[in-house]
Motif scaffolding. Structure first.
Motif, PDB file in Angstrom:
ATOM      1  N   ARG A  68       0.828  -1.206   0.000  1.00 41.09           N
ATOM      2  CA  ARG A  68       0.000   0.000   0.000  1.00 41.09           C
ATOM      3  C   ARG A  68       0.867   1.261   0.000  1.00 41.09           C
ATOM      4  O   ARG A  68       0.654   2.205   0.762  1.00 41.09           O
ATOM      5  N   LEU A  69       1.858   1.235  -0.895  1.00 44.65           N
ATOM      6  CA  LEU A  69       2.774   2.365  -1.007  1.00 44.65           C
ATOM      7  C   LEU A  69       2.815   2.832  -2.462  1.00 44.65           C
ATOM      8  O   LEU A  69       2.802   2.015  -3.384  1.00 44.65           O
ATOM      9  N   PRO A  70       2.882   4.142  -2.680  1.00 47.37           N
ATOM     10  CA  PRO A  70       2.922   4.659  -4.050  1.00 47.37           C
ATOM     11  C   PRO A  70       4.331   4.576  -4.635  1.00 47.37           C
ATOM     12  O   PRO A  70       5.239   5.267  -4.185  1.00 47.37           O
ATOM     13  N   VAL A  71       4.506   3.723  -5.615  1.00 46.61           N
ATOM     14  CA  VAL A  71       5.774   3.603  -6.337  1.00 46.61           C
ATOM     15  C   VAL A  71       5.452   3.647  -7.823  1.00 46.61           C
ATOM     16  O   VAL A  71       4.664   2.834  -8.322  1.00 46.61           O
ATOM     17  N   ARG A  72       6.040   4.580  -8.529  1.00 47.50           N
ATOM     18  CA  ARG A  72       5.841   4.675  -9.978  1.00 47.50           C
ATOM     19  C   ARG A  72       6.823   3.724 -10.642  1.00 47.50           C
ATOM     20  O   ARG A  72       8.038   3.848 -10.472  1.00 47.50           O
ATOM     21  N   THR A  73       6.341   2.756 -11.380  1.00 48.26           N
ATOM     22  CA  THR A  73       7.202   1.762 -12.030  1.00 48.26           C
ATOM     23  C   THR A  73       7.265   2.042 -13.524  1.00 48.26           C
ATOM     24  O   THR A  73       6.269   2.395 -14.151  1.00 48.26           O
ATOM     25  N   ARG A  74       8.476   1.864 -14.071  1.00 49.49           N
ATOM     26  CA  ARG A  74       8.697   2.119 -15.488  1.00 49.49           C
ATOM     27  C   ARG A  74       9.557   1.005 -16.074  1.00 49.49           C
ATOM     28  O   ARG A  74      10.519   0.549 -15.444  1.00 49.49           O
ATOM     29  N   HIS A  75       9.236   0.599 -17.291  1.00 50.08           N
ATOM     30  CA  HIS A  75      10.027  -0.405 -18.003  1.00 50.08           C
ATOM     31  C   HIS A  75      11.018   0.294 -18.919  1.00 50.08           C
ATOM     32  O   HIS A  75      10.654   1.214 -19.663  1.00 50.08           O
ATOM     33  N   GLY A  76      12.280  -0.133 -18.859  1.00 47.74           N
ATOM     34  CA  GLY A  76      13.262   0.433 -19.767  1.00 47.74           C
ATOM     35  C   GLY A  76      14.677   0.157 -19.310  1.00 47.74           C
ATOM     36  O   GLY A  76      14.920  -0.387 -18.237  1.00 47.74           O
ATOM     37  N   ASN A  77      15.616   0.538 -20.147  1.00 46.43           N
ATOM     38  CA  ASN A  77      17.035   0.271 -19.932  1.00 46.43           C
ATOM     39  C   ASN A  77      17.677   1.406 -19.138  1.00 46.43           C
ATOM     40  O   ASN A  77      17.794   2.528 -19.633  1.00 46.43           O
ATOM     41  N   LEU A  78      18.050   1.117 -17.919  1.00 41.65           N
ATOM     42  CA  LEU A  78      18.697   2.077 -17.020  1.00 41.65           C
ATOM     43  C   LEU A  78      17.930   3.391 -16.947  1.00 41.65           C
ATOM     44  O   LEU A  78      16.789   3.414 -16.526  1.00 41.65           O
ATOM     45  N   PHE A  79      18.526   4.496 -17.407  1.00 40.92           N
ATOM     46  CA  PHE A  79      17.938   5.812 -17.180  1.00 40.92           C
ATOM     47  C   PHE A  79      17.056   6.294 -18.331  1.00 40.92           C
ATOM     48  O   PHE A  79      16.512   7.400 -18.265  1.00 40.92           O
ATOM     49  N   ALA A  80      16.900   5.491 -19.363  1.00 39.09           N
ATOM     50  CA  ALA A  80      16.115   5.921 -20.523  1.00 39.09           C
ATOM     51  C   ALA A  80      14.686   6.348 -20.157  1.00 39.09           C
ATOM     52  O   ALA A  80      14.192   7.355 -20.673  1.00 39.09           O
ATOM     53  N   PRO A  81      13.982   5.623 -19.260  1.00 37.21           N
ATOM     54  CA  PRO A  81      12.596   6.017 -18.965  1.00 37.21           C
ATOM     55  C   PRO A  81      12.467   7.312 -18.163  1.00 37.21           C
ATOM     56  O   PRO A  81      11.361   7.842 -18.033  1.00 37.21           O
ATOM     57  N   VAL A  82      13.575   7.811 -17.596  1.00 39.64           N
ATOM     58  CA  VAL A  82      13.491   9.021 -16.759  1.00 39.64           C
ATOM     59  C   VAL A  82      14.373  10.136 -17.326  1.00 39.64           C
ATOM     60  O   VAL A  82      14.755  11.052 -16.603  1.00 39.64           O
ATOM     61  N   ARG A  83      14.674  10.055 -18.601  1.00 43.33           N
ATOM     62  CA  ARG A  83      15.500  11.078 -19.234  1.00 43.33           C
ATOM     63  C   ARG A  83      14.855  12.453 -19.077  1.00 43.33           C
ATOM     64  O   ARG A  83      13.652  12.621 -19.281  1.00 43.33           O
ATOM     65  N   GLY A  84      15.648  13.452 -18.663  1.00 42.65           N
ATOM     66  CA  GLY A  84      15.142  14.801 -18.469  1.00 42.65           C
ATOM     67  C   GLY A  84      14.645  15.071 -17.061  1.00 42.65           C
ATOM     68  O   GLY A  84      14.321  16.220 -16.732  1.00 42.65           O
ATOM     69  N   GLN A  85      14.580  14.045 -16.213  1.00 39.07           N
ATOM     70  CA  GLN A  85      14.147  14.223 -14.825  1.00 39.07           C
ATOM     71  C   GLN A  85      15.376  14.321 -13.917  1.00 39.07           C
ATOM     72  O   GLN A  85      16.508  14.019 -14.327  1.00 39.07           O
ATOM     73  N   SER A  86      15.150  14.715 -12.665  1.00 37.18           N
ATOM     74  CA  SER A  86      16.254  14.800 -11.701  1.00 37.18           C
ATOM     75  C   SER A  86      15.783  14.265 -10.354  1.00 37.18           C
ATOM     76  O   SER A  86      14.583  14.269 -10.054  1.00 37.18           O
ATOM     77  N   PHE A  87      16.766  13.837  -9.537  1.00 36.67           N
ATOM     78  CA  PHE A  87      16.436  13.121  -8.306  1.00 36.67           C
ATOM     79  C   PHE A  87      17.341  13.557  -7.160  1.00 36.67           C
ATOM     80  O   PHE A  87      18.482  13.955  -7.365  1.00 36.67           O
ATOM     81  N   ASP A  88      16.790  13.413  -5.947  1.00 37.20           N
ATOM     82  CA  ASP A  88      17.567  13.675  -4.734  1.00 37.20           C
ATOM     83  C   ASP A  88      18.414  12.469  -4.348  1.00 37.20           C
ATOM     84  O   ASP A  88      19.430  12.612  -3.671  1.00 37.20           O
ATOM     85  N   LEU A  89      17.966  11.284  -4.759  1.00 37.90           N
ATOM     86  CA  LEU A  89      18.697  10.053  -4.442  1.00 37.90           C
ATOM     87  C   LEU A  89      18.487   9.042  -5.555  1.00 37.90           C
ATOM     88  O   LEU A  89      17.356   8.841  -6.012  1.00 37.90           O
ATOM     89  N   ILE A  90      19.580   8.417  -5.985  1.00 33.76           N
ATOM     90  CA  ILE A  90      19.519   7.316  -6.946  1.00 33.76           C
ATOM     91  C   ILE A  90      20.089   6.076  -6.282  1.00 33.76           C
ATOM     92  O   ILE A  90      21.195   6.112  -5.717  1.00 33.76           O
ATOM     93  N   LEU A  91      19.341   4.986  -6.328  1.00 37.03           N
ATOM     94  CA  LEU A  91      19.761   3.691  -5.784  1.00 37.03           C
ATOM     95  C   LEU A  91      20.048   2.741  -6.940  1.00 37.03           C
ATOM     96  O   LEU A  91      19.269   2.671  -7.893  1.00 37.03           O
ATOM     97  N   ALA A  92      21.156   2.011  -6.843  1.00 36.86           N
ATOM     98  CA  ALA A  92      21.513   1.095  -7.934  1.00 36.86           C
ATOM     99  C   ALA A  92      22.179  -0.157  -7.391  1.00 36.86           C
ATOM    100  O   ALA A  92      23.173  -0.066  -6.659  1.00 36.86           O
ATOM    101  N   ASN A  93      21.627  -1.289  -7.745  1.00 36.59           N
ATOM    102  CA  ASN A  93      22.237  -2.591  -7.454  1.00 36.59           C
ATOM    103  C   ASN A  93      22.375  -3.314  -8.790  1.00 36.59           C
ATOM    104  O   ASN A  93      21.581  -4.187  -9.132  1.00 36.59           O
ATOM    105  N   PRO A  94      23.384  -2.937  -9.573  1.00 36.31           N
ATOM    106  CA  PRO A  94      23.492  -3.462 -10.938  1.00 36.31           C
ATOM    107  C   PRO A  94      24.118  -4.858 -10.968  1.00 36.31           C
ATOM    108  O   PRO A  94      24.736  -5.307  -9.998  1.00 36.31           O
ATOM    109  N   PRO A  95      23.974  -5.567 -12.082  1.00 33.51           N
ATOM    110  CA  PRO A  95      24.745  -6.802 -12.262  1.00 33.51           C
ATOM    111  C   PRO A  95      26.231  -6.487 -12.275  1.00 33.51           C
ATOM    112  O   PRO A  95      26.647  -5.463 -12.816  1.00 33.51           O
TER     113      PRO A  95
END
Length: 209
Positions: A68-95
């Motif tokens: 019951r938490l609001p999370v916006r989910t997007r399909h895409g390769n790394l940062f492509a779905p959020v191009r042009g946006q900015s963030f206070d925190l980025i979390l990454a656990n890559p292969p």
């Protein structure tokens, strides 16, 4: 996609230590099951979760709804779905597991761990692209094995003008993928330390105000 492992748990610890104001914008790139995105959303932040796997996107979306938490989910390769946006925190656990060259890209669950011949295929892309998405004072938290040269990660991020350091560490036994490739890794000189343990690290990189 596969179940969260100790690298996710280590990154969750780093997230808990991160000072996040209510309403901060958070990006969880390569979200997998959405564990990190959900933990961030519990702190009253605006979370976007991205993954290249449709199965992961659907799983993260379902888990957020169950929590019951609001999370916006997007399909895409790394940062492509959020191009042009900015963030206070980025979390990454890559292969970050080095991968023998098969002549074709990883598919299925292997996309969660296969990371090119030196294990830095996705790591280097994150280091190169994440700084452009950070707001002044914003931070990147990225976890990977110390076998994949944390100094190189730090150098990339510092070269982009960020203040970067290793903030969290944990030593764990080899997982099944690393064990299955141990001989190949040692033959290529990518695994030289004796024993069957590796150190995980979280690198924190902040864009100065």
């Amino acid at each position: 996609m596969y179940a969260p492992q100790q690298d996710t748990d280590l990154l969750l610890g780093a997230l808990r230590d991160e000072p996040l104001p209510h309403g901060a914008c958070v990006l969880d790139v390569g979200t997998g099951s959405g564990a990190l995105a959900i933990a961030a959303a519990r702190r009253g932040t605006h979370v976007t979760a991205v993954d290249v796997s449709w199965r992961a996107v659907c799983t993260a979306r379902l888990n957020a709804r169950l929590a019951r938490l609001p999370v916006r989910t997007r399909h895409g390769n790394l940062f492509a779905p959020v191009r042009g946006q900015s963030f206070d925190l980025i979390l990454a656990n890559p292969p970050y597991v080095p991968t023998p060259d098969t002549g074709r890209p990883p598919h299925g669950a292997a996309r969660s761990w296969d990371a090119g011949r030196d294990g830095r295929l996705i790591l280097d892309r994150i280091c190169g692209q994440a700084p452009d998405l950070l707001r002044p004072g914003g931070a990147l938290l990225v976890v990977h094995s110390a076998l994949r040269c944390p100094d190189r990660t730090l150098a990339h991020l510092r070269g982009a003008g960020l203040k970067a350091s290793v903030t969290h560490r944990r030593t764990i036994p080899y997982g099944p993928v690393l064990r299955s490739r141990e001989h190949w890794l040692r033959t290529r000189g990518l695994l030289s330390a004796p024993g069957q343990t590796e150190e995980l690290v979280v690198v924190r990189a902040e864009l100065p105000v």
